[in-house]
Enzyme design. Sequence first.
Site, PDB file in Angstrom:
ATOM      1  N   CYS A 113       0.799  -1.253   0.330  1.00 50.62           N
ATOM      2  CA  CYS A 113       0.483  -0.278  -0.013  1.00 50.62           C
ATOM      3  C   CYS A 113       0.941   1.283   0.099  1.00 50.62           C
ATOM      4  O   CYS A 113       0.689   2.272  -0.571  1.00 50.62           O
ATOM      5  CB  CYS A 113      -0.713  -0.282   1.067  1.00 50.62           C
ATOM      6  N   HIS A 252      -3.590   6.956   1.698  1.00 48.87           N
ATOM      7  CA  HIS A 252      -3.737   5.669   1.674  1.00 48.87           C
ATOM      8  C   HIS A 252      -5.030   5.666   2.188  1.00 48.87           C
ATOM      9  O   HIS A 252      -5.448   5.841   2.501  1.00 48.87           O
ATOM     10  CB  HIS A 252      -3.122   4.632   2.312  1.00 48.87           C
ATOM     11  N   ASN A 282     -10.182   0.283  -0.820  1.00 47.55           N
ATOM     12  CA  ASN A 282      -8.572  -0.185  -0.579  1.00 47.55           C
ATOM     13  C   ASN A 282      -8.184  -0.723  -1.906  1.00 47.55           C
ATOM     14  O   ASN A 282      -8.172  -2.168  -2.075  1.00 47.55           O
ATOM     15  CB  ASN A 282      -8.353  -0.631   0.598  1.00 47.55           C
TER      16      ASN A 282
END
Length: 325
Positions: A113, A252, A282
Amino acid sequence: MIRSLIRGAGKALPPRVVPNGELAQQLDTSDEWIVERTGIRQRHIAGEGETTATLATDAARAALADAGVEPGDIDLIVLATATPDNTFPATATKVQAALGCGPCAAFDVAAVCSGFLYAMSVADAMLRAGQGSRALVIGAETFSRILDWEDRTTAVLFGDGAGAIVLEAEDVGEVADGEGPGILTSQLHADGRHHDLLYVDGGPSTTQTVGHLRMKGREVFRHAVVNLAQVLTDVVAKAGHSVADIDWVVPHQANIRILEGTAKKLGLPSEKVIVTVDQHANTSAASVPLAFAVARADGRIKLGDLVLFEAMGGGFTWGASLVRM
């Protein structure tokens, strides 16, 4: 003074949208449960023929068009992904070929990520070192291909997509405020001791399989809020700014609770935080450039704004970058 300036941004999402209600038909969950705990309402899922490379290529084309730059003008492609098309070659080389960029440097970065932050930092350093004038930095993922669709704790959290920016090296000279536009500073971290909190249980060298994503959500949440708040504070201070100077935070997009917890810990008003997790879920390395492309296209992020990028992912890896638009 050579700086890497963001000249353009673009995004790409698979056309298939999967709302929470659809997942509730196959998992022991509900729309209310997912929204309350994550803020996610839907995600995009790649279909047949759609891969990390095709999404990355579409996002890159959009970024090139936004920047007014031709593929042949690109000297470097750095692609962040945890879901490459193949073990090798690098997915960046497939993007290079699809775009027709010529024999420029092209490689992948694996930091999950945090991958886009790592990729942007690497590209920035290479441009400032004179190893090219323009770079494509891409975050692209097809996380749906590594999910255990029977695990409600992880299957509801992720989606597929890609985001890209064009960086251009420019001599900003002696600016009046001593700062000028471009990437001002970046800071990256990793702590491999936390491997078992967020990982994929497969790989060519260990199991000869792709494997599935595994996560201990409570522990990840705790580390995320602490680590992100610290690195954001450090990056802002390193650039000679305060949190009050920040116009926008592009985080993020993991979980709305992490976004809210980090903002609260820093004393940042929520209206300064770009949020797309409700629409995209996500998307790992793609989430930061996706959110940036959305906010730039809708006019929120403008020239002159001070923008803070941040992310944390498996490894653990985490980092932040401060950019003057």
